[in-house]
Design an enzyme around this catalytic site. Structure first.
Site, PDB file in Angstrom:
ATOM      1  N   THR A 211       0.840  -1.222   0.000  1.00 44.42           N
ATOM      2  CA  THR A 211       0.000   0.000   0.000  1.00 44.42           C
ATOM      3  C   THR A 211       0.866   1.260   0.000  1.00 44.42           C
ATOM      4  OG1 THR A 211      -1.595  -1.236   1.322  1.00 44.42           O
ATOM      5  CG2 THR A 211      -1.894   1.138   1.233  1.00 44.42           C
ATOM      6  N   VAL A 212       1.866   1.292   0.876  1.00 39.81           N
ATOM      7  CA  VAL A 212       2.698   2.504   0.996  1.00 39.81           C
ATOM      8  C   VAL A 212       3.674   2.601  -0.175  1.00 39.81           C
ATOM      9  CG1 VAL A 212       4.334   3.750   2.472  1.00 39.81           C
ATOM     10  CG2 VAL A 212       2.459   2.462   3.506  1.00 39.81           C
TER      11      VAL A 212
ATOM     12  N   GLU B 285       9.649   9.346   9.846  1.00 34.01           N
ATOM     13  CA  GLU B 285       8.388  10.058  10.095  1.00 34.01           C
ATOM     14  C   GLU B 285       7.176   9.160   9.850  1.00 34.01           C
ATOM     15  OE1 GLU B 285       7.613  13.453  11.242  1.00 34.01           O
ATOM     16  OE2 GLU B 285       6.009  11.990  11.532  1.00 34.01           O
TER      17      GLU B 285
ATOM     18  N   ASP C 255       1.171  -2.766  17.443  1.00 36.76           N
ATOM     19  CA  ASP C 255       1.581  -1.706  16.518  1.00 36.76           C
ATOM     20  C   ASP C 255       1.815  -0.391  17.278  1.00 36.76           C
ATOM     21  OD1 ASP C 255       1.696  -0.647  13.613  1.00 36.76           O
ATOM     22  OD2 ASP C 255       0.199   0.653  14.545  1.00 36.76           O
TER      23      ASP C 255
ATOM     24  N   LYS D 202       5.225   1.976  18.059  1.00 38.32           N
ATOM     25  CA  LYS D 202       5.224   3.431  17.874  1.00 38.32           C
ATOM     26  C   LYS D 202       5.580   4.143  19.186  1.00 38.32           C
ATOM     27  CE  LYS D 202       1.957   3.136  14.053  1.00 38.32           C
ATOM     28  NZ  LYS D 202       0.540   2.987  13.678  1.00 38.32           N
TER      29      LYS D 202
HETATM   30  N1  HSE Z   1      -1.763  -0.383  10.586  1.00 37.80           N
HETATM   31  C1  HSE Z   1      -1.326   0.914  10.955  1.00 37.80           C
HETATM   32  C2  HSE Z   1      -2.481   1.699  11.533  1.00 37.80           C
HETATM   33  C3  HSE Z   1      -0.742   1.599   9.754  1.00 37.80           C
HETATM   34  O1  HSE Z   1      -3.622   1.273  11.355  1.00 37.80           O
HETATM   35  O2  HSE Z   1      -2.266   2.720  12.141  1.00 37.80           O
HETATM   36  C4  HSE Z   1      -0.062   2.910  10.048  1.00 37.80           C
HETATM   37  O3  HSE Z   1       1.025   2.751  10.907  1.00 37.80           O
END
Ligand code: HSE
Length: 359
Positions: free
Chosen positions: A10-11, A112, A184, A188
């Site tokens: 995707t990215v 970023e 996730d 972060k």
């Molecule tokens: N899967 C992650 C989210 C993608 O939903 O935030 C962006 O880091």
């Protein structure tokens, strides 16, 4: 500047498309894809081919998962190439040593896009931390979970329906377990707090996700005028800090409760600047590609700065306490770490209401 692009999901697709459309002087020379997937003139399944291309001075790594991405980042830096990455799992796994390697090689490692999608969060935190002592970092940093909570609340979708939509829209990780379990946001958190506090933070901090959430639980909070958002919360007192990832109980009228869809929100508090907030699309191809390209432009313009680590700080779970809401009981006056341990033991949903976060 010519770059090697690692990944075409995707990215990666959005990065390639935007660099073709935009006239920003950055050219994708090669794209790494998995064996069997490489087709077209720019594509290869050989990382070495990219590594050994002297015209490629910068690698944009937009794969998902820790390996082989982490090895690619390390080898690119060792080979003298700058690196831009959106890959929070790879970065969080080896955060301090990758930053140290970039510094030792006098190269830039920018990330970023790894936190908050298109929101200029990492650079905002980095810049604030140059001058301020940051005392708190909080935020909604997962677009998939925010989308699920928002759609369940406003549109009455089931958890499964909302997750399936988030996957179709390209917000979720390849394995959405990382999103809904809080992993996730955990990654972060390692990155955001590392930059904010100039330290390689503990990996042993409480993480609870939304995997056990049901419509009935959500409705019970609604009935009390409350909303839920999966958040990173943290607090620092001098050299002591605590953090966690957990669904947070919010007043329905609060700013955080108004964050919809795939949007993210981040707030830091600095001793000089005071509170600073960021808001933007936290997931999705184009917003995340925007963040990748912004980093590439900073490197091309020679104005990129690495994060600075090296400070010693002490993790103390007692710094973060409040009330835990389980489906069958409410426990006030506990640390977040105690509550999350209990939620894991009982395999049940937990929402947390922090005692006021002091700035
Ligand atoms: N899967 C992650 C989210 C993608 O939903 O935030 C962006 O880091």
């Amino acid at each position: 500047m010519k770059i090697g692009l690692l990944g075409y999901g995707t990215v990666g697709r959005s990065v390639a498309e935007l660099l073709t459309q935009l006239d920003c002087g950055i050219e994708v020379k090669k794209i790494l894809r998995r064996p069997g997937k490489a087709s077209g003139p720019l594509m290869t399944d050989s990382f070495e081919e990219i590594l050994n291309d002297p015209e490629i001075t910068c690698i944009a790594e937009v794969l998902s998962g820790e390996e082989p991405a982490k090895g690619y980042i390390r080898r690119a830096l060792e080979a003298g190439k700058h690196v831009v990455t959106s890959n929070k799992a790879a970065l969080a796994a080896d955060f301090a040593s990758l930053i140290e390697l970039a510094r030792d090689k006098d190269l830039r490692l920018l990330f970023e896009a790894s936190c908050g999608g298109g929101m200029p969060w990492v650079e905002g935190v980095k810049k604030a931390a140059r001058l301020d002592e940051i005392t708190s970092v909080c935020g909604i940093l997962n677009g998939t979970c925010n989308y699920i909570l928002d759609r369940m609340e406003r549109m009455n979708l089931s958890f499964e329906e909302a997750l399936s939509q988030a996957q179709q829209l390209g917000y979720a990780e390849a394995d959405p377990t990382a999103d809904i379990s809080g992993t996730d946001v955990r990654n972060k958190a390692v990155i955001s707090l590392g930059v904010a506090f100039h330290t390689d933070i503990t990996r042993d901090f409480p993480v609870a996700g939304i995997q056990y959430l049901t419509k009935d639980i959500l409705d019970s909070f609604h009935a009390r005028g409350k909303r839920l958002r999966l958040m990173l919360i943290s607090q620092r007192r001098g050299e002591l800090y605590a953090l966690g990832v957990v669904p947070v109980v919010l007043d329905a009228g609060s700013y955080e409760a108004s964050i919809r869809d795939n949007f993210n929100f981040g707030r830091l508090t600095g001793d000089i600047v005071g509170p600073l907030s960021y808001f933007g699309q936290g997931a999705g191809g184009r917003p995340t590609a925007d963040a990748v390209i912004q980093d590439l432009i900073s490197i091309r313009n020679g104005c990129a700065e690495n994060a600075v680590l090296g400070r010693t700080m002490i993790y103390d779970p007692a710094v973060l306490h409040g009330t835990g809401y389980f489906p069958d009981e409410i426990l006030p006056g506990k640390t977040l770490a105690e509550l999350v341990a209990l939620a894991h033991e009982k395999q049940t949903f937990l929402a947390f209401e922090p005692e006021v976060l002091e700035n």
